[in-house]
Design an enzyme around this catalytic site. Structure first.
Site, PDB file in Angstrom:
ATOM      1  N   ARG A  21       3.603   6.909  -8.966  1.00 36.80           N
ATOM      2  CA  ARG A  21       1.847   6.904  -9.323  1.00 36.80           C
ATOM      3  C   ARG A  21       1.757   7.958 -10.027  1.00 36.80           C
ATOM      4  NH1 ARG A  21      -1.110   2.640  -6.281  1.00 36.80           N
ATOM      5  NH2 ARG A  21       0.346   0.977  -6.347  1.00 36.80           N
ATOM      6  N   ARG A  25      -5.003   7.392 -11.128  1.00 37.33           N
ATOM      7  CA  ARG A  25      -6.394   8.172 -11.144  1.00 37.33           C
ATOM      8  C   ARG A  25      -6.828   9.271 -10.698  1.00 37.33           C
ATOM      9  NH1 ARG A  25      -7.685   3.017  -6.802  1.00 37.33           N
ATOM     10  NH2 ARG A  25      -5.571   3.751  -6.247  1.00 37.33           N
ATOM     11  N   ARG A  34      -8.541   4.012 -18.960  1.00 36.12           N
ATOM     12  CA  ARG A  34      -8.909   2.827 -18.131  1.00 36.12           C
ATOM     13  C   ARG A  34     -10.399   2.300 -18.341  1.00 36.12           C
ATOM     14  NH1 ARG A  34      -9.202   2.050 -11.896  1.00 36.12           N
ATOM     15  NH2 ARG A  34     -11.512   2.473 -12.252  1.00 36.12           N
ATOM     16  N   ASP A  71       2.485  -2.999 -13.058  1.00 35.75           N
ATOM     17  CA  ASP A  71       2.516  -3.323 -11.706  1.00 35.75           C
ATOM     18  C   ASP A  71       3.406  -4.359 -11.540  1.00 35.75           C
ATOM     19  OD1 ASP A  71       0.557  -2.179  -9.449  1.00 35.75           O
ATOM     20  OD2 ASP A  71       0.988  -4.327  -8.951  1.00 35.75           O
ATOM     21  N   TYR A 148       2.787 -10.661  -0.842  1.00 34.58           N
ATOM     22  CA  TYR A 148       1.702 -10.770  -1.369  1.00 34.58           C
ATOM     23  C   TYR A 148       1.323 -12.030  -1.732  1.00 34.58           C
ATOM     24  CZ  TYR A 148       0.611  -5.802  -2.099  1.00 34.58           C
ATOM     25  OH  TYR A 148       0.488  -4.345  -1.972  1.00 34.58           O
TER      26      TYR A 148
HETATM   27  O1  CP3 Z   1       2.989   5.485 -12.066  1.00 34.47           O
HETATM   28  C1  CP3 Z   1       3.336   5.055 -11.857  1.00 34.47           C
HETATM   29  O2  CP3 Z   1       4.111   4.942 -10.850  1.00 34.47           O
HETATM   30  C2  CP3 Z   1       3.647   3.607 -12.528  1.00 34.47           C
HETATM   31  C3  CP3 Z   1       2.797   2.485 -12.269  1.00 34.47           C
HETATM   32  C4  CP3 Z   1       2.905   1.550 -11.098  1.00 34.47           C
HETATM   33  C5  CP3 Z   1       1.630   1.062 -10.396  1.00 34.47           C
HETATM   34  N1  CP3 Z   1       1.779   0.357  -9.386  1.00 34.47           N
HETATM   35  C6  CP3 Z   1       0.246   1.404 -11.232  1.00 34.47           C
HETATM   36  C7  CP3 Z   1      -0.941   1.064 -10.435  1.00 34.47           C
HETATM   37  C8  CP3 Z   1       4.090   1.322 -10.163  1.00 34.47           C
HETATM   38  C9  CP3 Z   1       5.195   1.858 -10.133  1.00 34.47           C
HETATM   39  C10 CP3 Z   1       2.957   0.473  -9.203  1.00 34.47           C
HETATM   40  C11 CP3 Z   1       4.034  -0.323  -8.262  1.00 34.47           C
HETATM   41  C12 CP3 Z   1       3.213  -0.774  -6.901  1.00 34.47           C
HETATM   42  N2  CP3 Z   1       2.110  -1.738  -7.261  1.00 34.47           N
HETATM   43  C13 CP3 Z   1       3.564  -1.096  -5.681  1.00 34.47           C
HETATM   44  C14 CP3 Z   1       5.058  -0.269  -5.021  1.00 34.47           C
HETATM   45  C15 CP3 Z   1       4.922   1.071  -4.998  1.00 34.47           C
HETATM   46  C16 CP3 Z   1       4.016   1.487  -3.479  1.00 34.47           C
HETATM   47  O3  CP3 Z   1       3.075   2.070  -3.831  1.00 34.47           O
HETATM   48  O4  CP3 Z   1       4.624   0.981  -2.429  1.00 34.47           O
HETATM   49  C17 CP3 Z   1       2.631  -1.620  -5.006  1.00 34.47           C
HETATM   50  C18 CP3 Z   1       2.747  -2.270  -3.656  1.00 34.47           C
HETATM   51  C19 CP3 Z   1       1.978  -2.102  -5.853  1.00 34.47           C
HETATM   52  C20 CP3 Z   1       0.519  -3.037  -5.862  1.00 34.47           C
HETATM   53  C21 CP3 Z   1      -0.641  -2.280  -5.798  1.00 34.47           C
HETATM   54  N3  CP3 Z   1      -1.286  -1.905  -7.113  1.00 34.47           N
HETATM   55  C22 CP3 Z   1      -1.617  -2.018  -5.010  1.00 34.47           C
HETATM   56  C23 CP3 Z   1      -1.793  -2.363  -3.601  1.00 34.47           C
HETATM   57  C24 CP3 Z   1      -2.666  -1.572  -5.910  1.00 34.47           C
HETATM   58  C25 CP3 Z   1      -4.287  -1.131  -5.312  1.00 34.47           C
HETATM   59  C26 CP3 Z   1      -3.885   0.292  -4.532  1.00 34.47           C
HETATM   60  C27 CP3 Z   1      -4.364   1.391  -5.179  1.00 34.47           C
HETATM   61  O5  CP3 Z   1      -3.722   2.565  -5.222  1.00 34.47           O
HETATM   62  O6  CP3 Z   1      -5.715   1.175  -5.832  1.00 34.47           O
HETATM   63  C28 CP3 Z   1      -2.167  -1.517  -7.125  1.00 34.47           C
HETATM   64  C29 CP3 Z   1      -3.166  -1.061  -8.319  1.00 34.47           C
HETATM   65  C30 CP3 Z   1      -2.291  -0.022  -9.114  1.00 34.47           C
HETATM   66  N4  CP3 Z   1      -1.272   0.056  -9.575  1.00 34.47           N
HETATM   67  C31 CP3 Z   1      -3.175   1.053  -9.633  1.00 34.47           C
HETATM   68  C32 CP3 Z   1      -2.102   1.869 -10.544  1.00 34.47           C
HETATM   69  C33 CP3 Z   1      -2.263   3.011 -11.273  1.00 34.47           C
HETATM   70  C34 CP3 Z   1      -4.531   1.621  -9.239  1.00 34.47           C
HETATM   71  C35 CP3 Z   1      -5.373   0.788 -10.448  1.00 34.47           C
HETATM   72  C36 CP3 Z   1      -6.579   1.600 -10.929  1.00 34.47           C
HETATM   73  O7  CP3 Z   1      -7.666   1.455 -10.110  1.00 34.47           O
HETATM   74  O8  CP3 Z   1      -6.618   2.174 -12.058  1.00 34.47           O
END
Ligand code: CP3
Length: 340
Positions: A21, A25, A34, A71, A148
């Site tokens: 990640r 944010r 964003r 994602d 999911y």
């Molecule tokens: O920087 C990176 O790592 C690359 C991008 C990336 C994102 N999601 C961007 C993202 C990667 C590799 C993921 C993987 C992901 N997404 C996983 C597996 C890794 C882990 O954390 O266990 C999972 C379970 C998801 C599903 C997901 N996407 C959730 C549960 C959420 C919401 C939770 C949160 O943190 O807000 C997301 C949204 C998400 N994916 C964001 C980002 C940058 C936040 C979105 C935003 O508000 O900008």
């Protein structure tokens, strides 16, 4: 590329480091993009902007690898499920999978084709990124995605998806089969577009008991990695099953790097898997709130891994309110402490 060399267990000038990640944010530069684009999914679908945010942590923090901005949930979305990101609550599939007919309606080849905005993003990143810095492509594991798809959102109990496992295993396998087949094409396409390394995230691995874990998750992940290694032996594969330290004795398969989550003692992972796989991880992400805790955390891991067969990372994603200064301090500390 230092990162690819390290994935294959070669000695490098320092232990490469990046953060799960890392584009997100906690970076004001990410929030700006964003906000301009509108919402998270529109950003994923916008190759020039997704490329821009992928590169931010390289420029700002000096990490040793880039990870594609996207994602894991774009896969179920393009297989035919509506996906929403609700502010403050995370992802939501308003119409989750219930019946065999719902599974039959999901697409495989067409889904992989519809993900062309991801391939376009990868091509753009590879053009802009320093040729010595690796780009990591990724996907979710079939089990984590199926969770999911059936629960519709994050869950504490996994009751709906686990009920399917115990009451209707054949139906569950048919869903996992379709997702696995889609991921094989998707990951091949990511590699063909320019991803130098790929990583499989099994975020909900810890929800399952031992035999069930291997049957419903690990075996499918292993199938994907074996497929990719046979087709692209020069591309390292990283597996990240989160929270399964009790099952390390049973971990096997054709892949290169094992991602260690923060709850698994790194000594234990090294003892069980360190000879067969390069290890990635595993500093507790909450340490990033304190510079003293970062320094101590890095030192502890360096002492065990000794700069060998190791890629530094957090043991899960960076939290959104971590000060950027601390993230920089983490990266710098690893690079300095592991320099040979
Ligand atoms: O920087 C990176 O790592 C690359 C991008 C990336 C994102 N999601 C961007 C993202 C990667 C590799 C993921 C993987 C992901 N997404 C996983 C597996 C890794 C882990 O954390 O266990 C999972 C379970 C998801 C599903 C997901 N996407 C959730 C549960 C959420 C919401 C939770 C949160 O943190 O807000 C997301 C949204 C998400 N994916 C964001 C980002 C940058 C936040 C979105 C935003 O508000 O900008």
């Amino acid at each position: 590329m230092i990162f690819v060399d390290a994935c294959f267990g070669k000695k490098t000038a320092h232990t490469p480091v990046w953060m799960m990640r890392q584009a997100g944010r906690y970076l004001p530069e990410y929030m700006k993009v964003r906000t301009e684009v509108g919402d998270f999914l529109s950003l994923c679908r916008n190759p020039p902007k997704a490329c821009e945010v992928t590169l931010q942590p390289i420029d700002i923090l000096g990490v040793d690898a880039a990870i594609l901005f996207s994602d894991i949930l774009v896969i179920p979305m393009e297989m035919g499920m509506e996906l929403k990101f609700i502010k403050g609550e995370g992802p939501l599939f308003p119409t989750p999978i219930k019946t065999q007919e719902d599974i039959d309606a999901l697409t495989v080849e067409k889904a992989a084709e519809k993900l062309d905005y991801v391939y376009e993003t990868i091509k753009l990143i590879r053009k802009e990124l320093d040729p010595e810095i690796a780009l990591i492509g990724f996907c979710g594991s079939p089990w984590t995605l199926a969770t999911y798809m059936i629960e519709g959102q994050g869950t504490k109990t996994y009751a709906k998806v686990k009920k399917e496992i115990y009451t209707n295993p054949a139906k569950m396998h048919s869903l996992l089969r379709k997702v696995t087949d889609t991921l094989k094409i998707y990951m091949s396409n990511q590699i063909e577009s320019g991803a130098d390394v790929v990583m499989l995230f099994d975020s909900w691995a810890a929800a399952l008991e031992e035999d069930i874990y291997f049957e419903f998750s690990w075996d499918y992940m292993k199938e994907i990695s074996a497929f990719l290694k046979a087709k692209y032996p020069h591309i390292p594969v990283i597996m990240f099953p989160k929270g399964i330290s009790a099952f390390l004795d049973r971990i096997d398969g054709d892949f290169d790097v094992f991602g260690v989550d923060w709850s698994t003692p790194i000594e234990l992972a090294k003892e069980k898997l360190g000879d067969r796989y390069v290890l990635q991880g595993n500093m507790e992400p909450t340490r990033l709130y304190s510079k003293d805790a970062i320094k101590e955390g890095v030192e502890k891991i360096v002492k065990v891994m000794k700069n060998e067969r190791h890629i530094f990372n957090l043991g899960h994603g960076i939290l959104p309110d971590v000060p950027v200064e601390n993230a920089k301090y983490f990266i710098k500390t690893v690079q300095e402490q592991t320099k040979i």
